[in-house]
Design a protein around this motif. Structure first.
Motif, mmCIF file in Angstrom:
data_model
loop_
_atom_site.group_PDB
_atom_site.id
_atom_site.type_symbol
_atom_site.label_atom_id
_atom_site.label_comp_id
_atom_site.label_asym_id
_atom_site.label_seq_id
_atom_site.Cartn_x
_atom_site.Cartn_y
_atom_site.Cartn_z
ATOM 1 N N GLY A 191 -6.928 14.529 -9.776
ATOM 2 C CA GLY A 191 -7.696 14.553 -8.945
ATOM 3 C C GLY A 191 -7.572 14.242 -7.276
ATOM 4 N N PRO A 192 -7.104 14.114 -6.187
ATOM 5 C CA PRO A 192 -7.088 13.720 -4.805
ATOM 6 C C PRO A 192 -7.464 11.973 -4.365
ATOM 7 C CG PRO A 192 -7.976 15.644 -3.927
ATOM 8 C CD PRO A 192 -8.503 15.589 -5.550
ATOM 9 N N VAL A 193 -8.521 11.986 -4.774
ATOM 10 C CA VAL A 193 -9.519 10.307 -4.625
ATOM 11 C C VAL A 193 -8.889 9.584 -5.629
ATOM 12 C CG1 VAL A 193 -11.615 8.863 -4.779
ATOM 13 C CG2 VAL A 193 -11.963 11.578 -3.207
ATOM 14 N N ASN A 194 -9.132 9.747 -6.375
ATOM 15 C CA ASN A 194 -8.657 9.012 -7.401
ATOM 16 C C ASN A 194 -7.247 9.235 -7.602
ATOM 17 O OD1 ASN A 194 -10.845 8.406 -9.139
ATOM 18 N ND2 ASN A 194 -10.690 10.261 -10.549
ATOM 19 N N ALA A 195 -6.565 10.534 -7.213
ATOM 20 C CA ALA A 195 -4.562 9.394 -7.325
ATOM 21 C C ALA A 195 -4.729 8.810 -5.986
ATOM 22 C CB ALA A 195 -3.925 10.652 -7.411
ATOM 23 N N LEU A 196 -5.248 8.691 -5.312
ATOM 24 C CA LEU A 196 -4.473 8.173 -3.717
ATOM 25 C C LEU A 196 -5.352 6.344 -3.952
ATOM 26 C CD1 LEU A 196 -4.291 7.528 -0.683
ATOM 27 C CD2 LEU A 196 -6.950 8.368 -0.862
ATOM 28 N N ILE A 197 -6.570 6.083 -5.343
ATOM 29 C CA ILE A 197 -7.078 4.456 -5.027
ATOM 30 C C ILE A 197 -5.663 4.315 -6.326
ATOM 31 C CG2 ILE A 197 -8.427 3.622 -6.638
ATOM 32 C CD1 ILE A 197 -10.841 5.973 -5.524
ATOM 33 N N LEU A 198 -5.191 4.887 -7.038
ATOM 34 C CA LEU A 198 -4.174 4.791 -7.753
ATOM 35 C C LEU A 198 -2.867 4.894 -7.356
ATOM 36 C CD1 LEU A 198 -3.121 3.676 -10.488
ATOM 37 C CD2 LEU A 198 -2.715 6.118 -11.087
ATOM 38 N N ALA A 199 -2.622 4.917 -6.311
ATOM 39 C CA ALA A 199 -0.906 4.749 -5.818
ATOM 40 C C ALA A 199 -1.525 3.922 -4.840
ATOM 41 C CB ALA A 199 -0.779 6.522 -4.647
ATOM 42 N N LEU A 200 -2.793 3.606 -3.907
ATOM 43 C CA LEU A 200 -3.003 2.663 -2.847
ATOM 44 C C LEU A 200 -3.254 0.932 -4.029
ATOM 45 C CD1 LEU A 200 -5.213 4.162 -0.454
ATOM 46 C CD2 LEU A 200 -2.799 2.912 -0.156
ATOM 47 N N ALA A 201 -3.015 1.080 -5.301
ATOM 48 C CA ALA A 201 -3.092 -0.082 -6.097
ATOM 49 C C ALA A 201 -1.677 -0.556 -6.114
ATOM 50 C CB ALA A 201 -3.561 0.057 -7.503
ATOM 51 N N PHE A 202 -0.904 -0.204 -6.195
ATOM 52 C CA PHE A 202 0.736 -0.815 -6.751
ATOM 53 C C PHE A 202 0.530 -1.813 -5.265
ATOM 54 C CE2 PHE A 202 0.216 2.748 -9.862
ATOM 55 C CZ PHE A 202 0.861 2.384 -10.573
ATOM 56 N N PRO A 203 0.821 -1.536 -4.409
ATOM 57 C CA PRO A 203 1.360 -2.187 -2.892
ATOM 58 C C PRO A 203 0.727 -3.647 -3.320
ATOM 59 C CG PRO A 203 0.401 -0.180 -2.337
ATOM 60 C CD PRO A 203 0.269 0.346 -3.498
ATOM 61 N N ILE A 204 -1.348 -3.086 -3.116
ATOM 62 C CA ILE A 204 -2.393 -3.943 -3.372
ATOM 63 C C ILE A 204 -1.827 -5.126 -4.469
ATOM 64 C CG2 ILE A 204 -4.316 -4.430 -3.413
ATOM 65 C CD1 ILE A 204 -5.227 -1.887 -1.899
ATOM 66 N N VAL A 205 -1.293 -4.634 -5.678
ATOM 67 C CA VAL A 205 -2.018 -5.499 -6.876
ATOM 68 C C VAL A 205 -0.408 -6.600 -6.746
ATOM 69 C CG1 VAL A 205 -1.182 -5.670 -9.037
ATOM 70 C CG2 VAL A 205 -3.321 -4.186 -8.414
ATOM 71 N N LEU A 206 0.845 -5.655 -6.048
ATOM 72 C CA LEU A 206 1.974 -6.630 -5.862
ATOM 73 C C LEU A 206 1.578 -7.658 -4.637
ATOM 74 C CD1 LEU A 206 4.816 -6.797 -6.494
ATOM 75 C CD2 LEU A 206 6.004 -5.267 -5.063
ATOM 76 N N GLY A 207 1.444 -7.290 -3.872
ATOM 77 C CA GLY A 207 1.217 -7.730 -2.965
ATOM 78 C C GLY A 207 -0.416 -8.830 -2.787
ATOM 79 N N GLY A 208 -1.219 -8.622 -4.062
ATOM 80 C CA GLY A 208 -1.340 -10.254 -4.431
ATOM 81 C C GLY A 208 -1.299 -11.239 -5.285
ATOM 82 N N TYR A 209 -0.139 -10.200 -6.183
ATOM 83 C CA TYR A 209 0.476 -10.597 -7.190
ATOM 84 C C TYR A 209 1.543 -12.252 -6.417
ATOM 85 C CZ TYR A 209 4.170 -12.170 -10.393
ATOM 86 O OH TYR A 209 4.961 -13.383 -11.197
ATOM 87 N N GLU A 210 2.185 -11.345 -4.909
ATOM 88 C CA GLU A 210 2.812 -12.634 -4.742
ATOM 89 C C GLU A 210 2.414 -13.810 -3.591
ATOM 90 O OE1 GLU A 210 6.477 -12.370 -4.164
ATOM 91 O OE2 GLU A 210 6.721 -10.068 -5.801
ATOM 92 N N LEU A 211 1.028 -13.018 -2.803
ATOM 93 C CA LEU A 211 0.868 -14.045 -2.826
ATOM 94 C C LEU A 211 0.370 -15.279 -3.399
ATOM 95 C CD1 LEU A 211 -1.225 -15.159 0.019
ATOM 96 C CD2 LEU A 211 -3.201 -13.644 -1.045
ATOM 97 N N ILE A 212 -0.337 -15.096 -4.633
ATOM 98 C CA ILE A 212 -0.714 -16.099 -6.183
ATOM 99 C C ILE A 212 0.110 -16.885 -6.420
ATOM 100 C CG2 ILE A 212 -1.905 -16.002 -8.287
ATOM 101 C CD1 ILE A 212 -3.211 -13.969 -7.836
ATOM 102 N N LYS A 213 2.042 -16.038 -6.250
ATOM 103 C CA LYS A 213 3.200 -16.470 -6.732
ATOM 104 C C LYS A 213 3.502 -18.335 -5.844
ATOM 105 C CE LYS A 213 7.346 -15.020 -8.621
ATOM 106 N NZ LYS A 213 8.456 -14.274 -9.289
ATOM 107 N N HIS A 214 3.588 -17.295 -4.328
ATOM 108 C CA HIS A 214 4.155 -18.024 -3.455
ATOM 109 C C HIS A 214 3.428 -18.849 -2.505
ATOM 110 C CE1 HIS A 214 8.265 -16.251 -4.764
ATOM 111 N NE2 HIS A 214 7.744 -15.041 -4.451
#
Length: 228
Positions: free
Chosen positions: A33-56
């Motif tokens: 569905g449009p809403v869940n797909a949008l949330i999932l798609a946006l989760a990838f850059p958010i999670v990666l950005g959070g991981y990089e922030l915590i790591k570095h």
């Protein structure tokens, strides 16, 4: 110990390819569905950005703008705002970065100077000594200022192209399946049409600075750069 930098391939996969595929292939009602797909798609850059922030354990201005950009994209889609807001957002982020780069020219710390002309990469003491001996220090400072203007112009280019791409491709109502698919297509196209040309422009600027150093100091590459 040298700090490990983020992998460009990982950034490309998680910030561009995977979100685009999710938006284009999983937005139908028979999938997520449009809403869940949008949330999932946006989760990838958010999670990666959070991981990089915590790591570095570092959070800079550009990272902050990237994070805000993702949140704004999600907000526009989930709140079903007018598409014009998406185009404005796409233009605003690189525009703000370009403005910061331009303003930095008039401070003690121009962005290009911090990126290129620093003792982590170059033999600054030798370069400055040769520039002074050859009476080229003032001329070289003008070269750095011009490079900073050119660097700011790459973000102006990105800002204009982002706006054109958003208004041309994303024409369906926000929150719809078609909106998600167009958003995914725009994300994919932004890499070859905007990111790669911008990177080539930046490499051109770096080459210009390097050639200027060689011309004004008569030093060889192995004398200019710190060899590991």
């Amino acid at each position: 110990m040298t700090e490990k930098k983020s992998n460009p391939l990982t950034d490309l996969i998680f910030n561009v390819i995977v979100p685009s595929v999710v938006l284009m292939k999983l937005s139908g009602q028979e999938q997520l569905g449009p809403v869940n797909a949008l949330i999932l798609a946006l989760a990838f850059p958010i999670v990666l950005g959070g991981y990089e922030l915590i790591k570095h354990k570092k959070f800079n201005f550009i990272s902050l703008l990237g994070f805000v950009s993702v949140l704004l994209t999600g907000g526009i889609g989930l709140l079903e705002l007018d598409n014009q807001w998406l185009a404005i957002k796409e233009a605003l982020i690189p525009g703000l970065i370009g403005l910061v780069v331009f303003v930095s020219t008039f401070t003690k710390y121009p962005v290009v100077t911090k990126m290129i002309f620093n003792d982590a990469v170059l033999n600054l003491s030798l370069i400055k000594e040769k520039l002074t001996q050859n009476g080229k220090l003032t001329e070289f400072n003008k070269c750095l200022a011009q490079s900073n203007y050119l660097f700011a112009s790459t973000f102006v280019f990105s800002s204009i192209m982002n706006y054109v791409l958003a208004t041309t491709i994303v024409t369906s109502p926000a929150g719809s399946e078609a909106f998600n698919e167009e958003l995914g297509e725009m994300t994919l196209l932004s890499y070859p049409m905007i990111a790669i040309p911008s990177m080539l422009m930046m490499f051109g600027i770096f080459y210009y600075v390097w050639r200027s150093i060689r011309r004004m100091t008569n030093l060889e590459a192995n004398q200019i750069f710190k060899m590991q």
